[in-house]
Design a protein around this motif. Structure first.
Motif, PDB file in Angstrom:
ATOM      1  N   LEU A   1       1.432  -1.332  -0.268  1.00 38.74           N
ATOM      2  CA  LEU A   1      -0.149  -0.010   0.152  1.00 38.74           C
ATOM      3  C   LEU A   1       0.826   0.698  -0.273  1.00 38.74           C
ATOM      4  O   LEU A   1       2.169   1.161   0.400  1.00 38.74           O
ATOM      5  N   PHE A   2       0.411   2.324  -0.986  1.00 38.16           N
ATOM      6  CA  PHE A   2       1.529   3.613  -1.077  1.00 38.16           C
ATOM      7  C   PHE A   2       0.131   4.372  -0.592  1.00 38.16           C
ATOM      8  O   PHE A   2      -0.392   4.877  -1.183  1.00 38.16           O
ATOM      9  N   ASP A   3       0.741   5.740  -0.233  1.00 40.73           N
ATOM     10  CA  ASP A   3      -0.182   6.753   0.098  1.00 40.73           C
ATOM     11  C   ASP A   3      -0.255   7.688  -1.128  1.00 40.73           C
ATOM     12  O   ASP A   3       0.839   7.109  -2.222  1.00 40.73           O
ATOM     13  N   GLU A   4      -0.707   8.858  -1.210  1.00 39.93           N
ATOM     14  CA  GLU A   4      -0.655   9.695  -2.082  1.00 39.93           C
ATOM     15  C   GLU A   4       1.127  10.210  -1.965  1.00 39.93           C
ATOM     16  O   GLU A   4       1.186  11.176  -3.169  1.00 39.93           O
TER      17      GLU A   4
ATOM     18  N   ASN B   1       3.203   8.089  -2.592  1.00 38.12           N
ATOM     19  CA  ASN B   1       3.491   7.447  -3.218  1.00 38.12           C
ATOM     20  C   ASN B   1       5.060   6.632  -2.112  1.00 38.12           C
ATOM     21  O   ASN B   1       5.772   5.595  -2.934  1.00 38.12           O
TER      22      ASN B   1
ATOM     23  N   CYS C   1       3.527   1.975   2.717  1.00 36.80           N
ATOM     24  CA  CYS C   1       2.683   2.700   4.471  1.00 36.80           C
ATOM     25  C   CYS C   1       1.589   1.737   4.929  1.00 36.80           C
ATOM     26  O   CYS C   1       1.639   1.297   5.711  1.00 36.80           O
TER      27      CYS C   1
ATOM     28  N   ILE D   1       0.066  -2.172   9.383  1.00 40.11           N
ATOM     29  CA  ILE D   1       0.029  -0.909   8.488  1.00 40.11           C
ATOM     30  C   ILE D   1       1.518   0.475   9.514  1.00 40.11           C
ATOM     31  O   ILE D   1       1.188  -0.327  10.314  1.00 40.11           O
TER      32      ILE D   1
ATOM     33  N   LEU E   1      -4.898   4.290   8.245  1.00 46.55           N
ATOM     34  CA  LEU E   1      -4.964   4.692   6.940  1.00 46.55           C
ATOM     35  C   LEU E   1      -6.183   5.525   6.471  1.00 46.55           C
ATOM     36  O   LEU E   1      -7.701   5.590   7.242  1.00 46.55           O
TER      37      LEU E   1
ATOM     38  N   SER F   1      -7.068   6.938   1.002  1.00 46.94           N
ATOM     39  CA  SER F   1      -6.715   7.238  -0.405  1.00 46.94           C
ATOM     40  C   SER F   1      -5.696   6.728  -1.074  1.00 46.94           C
ATOM     41  O   SER F   1      -5.058   7.103  -2.003  1.00 46.94           O
ATOM     42  N   GLU F   2      -5.114   5.741   0.040  1.00 41.89           N
ATOM     43  CA  GLU F   2      -3.964   4.726  -0.472  1.00 41.89           C
ATOM     44  C   GLU F   2      -3.874   3.612  -1.447  1.00 41.89           C
ATOM     45  O   GLU F   2      -5.204   3.908  -1.945  1.00 41.89           O
ATOM     46  N   THR F   3      -3.037   3.748  -2.317  1.00 45.35           N
ATOM     47  CA  THR F   3      -3.257   2.880  -3.648  1.00 45.35           C
ATOM     48  C   THR F   3      -2.991   1.292  -3.273  1.00 45.35           C
ATOM     49  O   THR F   3      -1.732   1.502  -2.838  1.00 45.35           O
ATOM     50  N   GLN F   4      -3.371   0.381  -3.985  1.00 44.67           N
ATOM     51  CA  GLN F   4      -2.555  -0.981  -4.017  1.00 44.67           C
ATOM     52  C   GLN F   4      -1.846  -1.033  -4.785  1.00 44.67           C
ATOM     53  O   GLN F   4      -2.417  -1.132  -6.239  1.00 44.67           O
TER      54      GLN F   4
END
Length: 237
Positions: A141-144, A146, A149, A161, A165, A168-171
């Motif tokens: 998982l990456f935060d805004e 990049n 996280c 984590i 969270l 807004s994280e992207t997996q």
């Protein structure tokens, strides 16, 4: 460094009598293909760790003169140490180099490694991880910004984590290629057998670990017999 010590359990029956590093894709072993992949980016000094049928890998390297590269063997014959333990054991070969490219022997890709290294040198994180938007069971998982996280197993629901969270994280699926600052050796707290994933999850709250998204590149994890056919269709040369 190419991580080639694994037992290759998913690649049976080949790995009952051979190391997975020597599994063939259109007449070239996985190890040869990745040595030649690194050569395309002027990386011609490579550490290879060995455990399962180590003698076969060493013989192949000797017979081919390393396929034109200088190859150093990190010997894990007595105990396989997983990705993190294997990397740490090879520290004496690697710690004068910065940054270090670390990759799994059983992945094939046409990712632009030069672009990934340039991104790493520009952003200056501790680690840059090659990732893509493909389907898998386990994700980073990456935060805004990049930055790493967390980690999620979508099959079991398990999560690790760094902080609550935000949503807004992207997996992203990890592709088995890392660009790593050599100072990480002084930060690794684990000993013996451990995964680099555990190292990154341990360090992510205090250090920047970034994603380099290479979605759209050719990529195959050659971990199972059926994936060899996929690899042969993708990598014909």
């Amino acid at each position: 460094m190419i991580l080639a010590a694994g037992l290759g359990s998913r690649l049976k029956p080949w790995t009952d009598t051979h190391p997975k590093a020597l599994a063939m894709v259109n007449g070239k072993s996985l190890l040869q293909r990745n040595i030649e992949y690194l050569q395309k980016f002027q990386i011609k000094e490579v550490v290879v760790n060995v455990h399962h049928f180590a003698d076969q890998i060493i013989d192949a390297i000797k017979k081919t003169n390393g396929w034109g590269s200088k190859i150093l063997i990190s010997d894990e014959t007595h105990e396989v140490l997983e990705t993190g333990g294997g990397f740490l054991k090879a520290a004496s070969f690697l710690q004068e180099t910065n940054p270090i490219v670390l990759m799994n022997v059983d992945i094939l890709t046409d990712l632009n490694l030069e672009a990934m290294i340039c991104y790493h040198q520009e952003k200056k994180p501790l680690v840059t991880l090659a990732t893509s938007d493909r389907k898998t069971s386990r994700y980073f998982l990456f935060d805004e910004a990049n930055k790493l996280c967390g980690w999620r197993n979508v099959q079991t629901g398990e999560e690790r984590i760094a902080a609550p969270l935000s949503g807004s994280e992207t997996q992203k699926a990890f592709s088995g290629i890392h660009v790593v600052e050599s100072k990480i050796f002084s930060l690794i707290r684990q000993k013996g057998k451990f995964s680099m994933v555990d190292v990154y999850l341990d360090l992510m709250s205090q250090h920047s670990i970034n994603s380099f998204d290479h979605t759209g590149n050719l990529f195959v994890d050659v971990g199972k017999p059926e994936s060899l056919a996929t690899a042969e269709a993708m990598f014909s040369v």
